[in-house]
Write a protein that holds these residues in place. Structure first.
Motif, short mmCIF file in Angstrom:
data_model
loop_
_atom_site.label_atom_id
_atom_site.label_comp_id
_atom_site.label_asym_id
_atom_site.label_seq_id
_atom_site.Cartn_x
_atom_site.Cartn_y
_atom_site.Cartn_z
N PRO A 129 -33.84 65.75 8.36
CA PRO A 129 -34.92 66.30 9.14
C PRO A 129 -36.29 66.31 8.53
N HIS A 130 -37.31 66.36 9.41
CA HIS A 130 -38.66 66.75 9.03
C HIS A 130 -38.77 68.24 9.22
N ASP B 90 -44.62 71.16 6.34
CA ASP B 90 -44.60 71.35 4.90
C ASP B 90 -43.36 70.71 4.28
N HIS B 91 -42.47 70.21 5.10
CA HIS B 91 -41.32 69.39 4.68
C HIS B 91 -40.39 70.06 3.70
N ALA B 92 -40.09 71.31 3.93
CA ALA B 92 -39.07 71.95 3.11
C ALA B 92 -37.71 71.38 3.47
N GLN B 93 -36.88 71.18 2.45
CA GLN B 93 -35.48 70.81 2.60
C GLN B 93 -35.32 69.47 3.30
N GLU B 94 -36.11 68.49 2.92
CA GLU B 94 -35.98 67.19 3.54
C GLU B 94 -35.54 66.16 2.51
N SER B 95 -34.84 65.17 2.99
CA SER B 95 -34.54 64.04 2.13
C SER B 95 -34.90 62.73 2.80
N VAL C 95 -27.72 78.54 9.32
CA VAL C 95 -27.73 77.09 9.11
C VAL C 95 -26.30 76.59 8.89
N GLY C 96 -25.90 75.64 9.70
CA GLY C 96 -24.55 75.08 9.58
C GLY C 96 -24.49 73.97 8.55
N ARG C 97 -23.55 73.04 8.74
CA ARG C 97 -23.36 71.95 7.78
C ARG C 97 -23.38 70.57 8.41
N ASP C 98 -23.45 70.51 9.73
CA ASP C 98 -23.41 69.22 10.40
C ASP C 98 -24.55 68.32 9.96
N GLY C 99 -24.20 67.11 9.51
CA GLY C 99 -25.21 66.14 9.12
C GLY C 99 -25.80 66.36 7.75
N GLY C 100 -25.31 67.33 6.99
CA GLY C 100 -25.88 67.63 5.68
C GLY C 100 -26.83 68.81 5.77
N GLU D 268 -30.05 69.27 5.03
CA GLU D 268 -31.38 69.09 5.61
C GLU D 268 -31.31 68.98 7.13
N ALA D 269 -30.37 68.18 7.61
CA ALA D 269 -30.23 68.01 9.06
C ALA D 269 -29.83 69.33 9.72
N ALA D 270 -28.93 70.07 9.08
CA ALA D 270 -28.49 71.34 9.65
C ALA D 270 -29.64 72.34 9.71
N ALA D 271 -30.45 72.37 8.65
CA ALA D 271 -31.60 73.28 8.65
C ALA D 271 -32.59 72.89 9.73
N ARG D 272 -32.77 71.60 9.89
CA ARG D 272 -33.69 71.13 10.92
C ARG D 272 -33.19 71.51 12.31
#
Length: 418
Positions: free
Chosen positions: A60-61, A66-71, A186-191, A193-197
């Motif tokens: 995720p963006h 501010d792009h926290a938790q992105e890869s 925040v779950g775990r689907d998609g990793g 970063e994706a879950a947080a997004r």
């Protein structure tokens, strides 16, 4: 004496977006933002519902800019499915804060558009989103627009609830109303970063629906756009991936990005000129995240090797790529209609006559329409289906994600659930 140049720049950017929103509000039957510019919410972010979206899953963006938790970049938020028990990512009240559970008393019903539209800003407390919040607070009253703010507590760092409450208080001090902090699971689907997004965008969508907001402003800057283009290039997933983030995205054009032509330093200077407190998320400098490594190692190395102007050139590439991708998507839509026979089947001969870029978009769209999940449909899948058209040797059916099967029958391409 006028405002600091950085402050003037961010205010002008926000003023233009607010005027666009007001124009849309005053002309309810006017043409909505083009679908190809909108973010699909049910996938790997910005373009997975487009005829030929990026071919690999994306992380995720940050909706705040501010792009926290992105890869890795994500074309757009995924749709939260609210059925039965609330899934992970649905906003839940955080300790010590008040979160509205329904449309506030006195607010118009969802079908009654208020004369004065409400625009929300997604704010993490970082420089980009704080600069955006201050500009919205300054410009909105002058244009008769109501302005509010939302900050999301992901619960991933110690003290995140207190920090979110502090950000919400800063938004109130700027004059934004409503201004609230929303906690998410925040779950775990998609990793991670994706879950947080997913959780972030579910919270923002819920807040917009709850308050009847016309739009949500996101603080992505030109630097963020450049990083997104480089990450798309590294994936090698096509021109749509290189088109970066859209200025207008989301269902109905809900998400707006006023700062895509403004660099990150301008936003930070605007905060300094206005003495705005800024919180720098440590995740933004954590080398565990791809975007962080690109920001602090990759881009500086490119500028050292190629000279200044790399960021501007990459952002310009994004816009040119988006224009090209939009044109090809529109062409593919027309070509698909022309390639179908009276029974609605795709004629292989007509598909074969199309340019590869257009034909593959048609095939991708047909597969998605048949039920293939956009985020799981990769380039290799489309290439295999394409060989049924261009390299027909009597081969059998092609299995696609979502139990969708593509086969050639009697000169027709049939794509449907298995």
């Amino acid at each position: 004496m006028g405002p600091h140049p950085a402050v003037a720049a961010i205010r002008l950017a926000v003023r233009r977006v607010l005027n666009d929103i007001l124009d849309e509000q005053s002309a309810p039957h006017a043409e909505l933002p083009r679908p190809e510019l909108q973010t699909a919410h049910a996938q790997t972010p910005h373009a997975a519902q487009l005829p030929y979206a990026p071919q690999t899953p994306h992380a995720p963006h940050s909706p705040y800019g501010d792009h926290a938790q992105e890869s890795t970049p994500a074309p757009g938020p995924r749709t939260a499915r609210f059925s039965g028990q609330p899934p992970l990512g649905v906003p839940t009240p955080s300790r010590g804060r008040r979160v509205a559970a329904r449309v506030p008393q006195g607010s118009p019903a969802a079908h009654e558009r208020p004369a004065s539209p409400l625009v929300l800003v997604a704010c993490s407390g970082g420089a980009d989103s704080m600069a955006l919040a201050s500009a919205l607070a300054f410009e909105a009253p002058k244009l008769g627009v109501r302005a509010g703010g939302i900050t999301v507590d992901h619960g991933l760092q110690p003290g995140s609830d207190l920090r979110a409450d502090e950000v919400a208080q800063r938004l109130r001090e700027l004059g934004l109303d409503p201004a609230e902090a929303v906690a998410v699971a925040v779950g775990r689907d998609g990793g991670p970063e994706a879950a947080a997004r997913d959780a972030r965008y579910a919270a923002l969508d819920a807040a917009a629906d709850r308050h009847g907001a016309a739009a949500i402003l996101l603080g992505h800057t030109r630097d963020d756009q450049a990083e997104t283009v480089l990450l798309g290039l590294a994936r090698g997933s096509g021109i749509r991936s290189l088109s970066g983030m859209a200025a207008v995205s989301g269902a109905g054009g809900r998400y707006r990005r006023p700062f895509l032509h403004i660099d990150r330093q301008t936003a930070r200077k605007a905060c300094m000129a206005q003495s705005l407190p800024v919180w720098d998320d440590p995740h933004n400098t954590d080398p565990a995240y791809t975007r962080s490594r690109l920001r602090h190692e990759g881009l500086p190395a490119l500028e050292k090797a190629l000279g200044k102007g790399v960021v501007e050139a990459l952002a310009r590439t994004a816009q040119l790529s988006r224009d090209d991708a939009d044109a090809l998507d529109a062409w593919a839509g027309q070509a698909e209609a022309a390639a179908r026979d009276d029974a609605g089947c795709l004629e292989c001969a007509k598909l074969h006559a199309l340019p590869p870029a257009v034909r593959r978009r048609v095939l991708r769209r047909a597969a998605i329409d048949a039920g293939a999940p956009a985020g799981s449909l990769f380039a290799r899948h489309i290439e295999e289906v394409d060989r049924l058209i261009t390299g027909w040797r009597g081969q059998g059916a092609i299995n696609l994600p979502g139990k969708v099967v593509a086969r050639r029958q009697g000169g027709r391409l049939v794509i449907r659930q298995g």
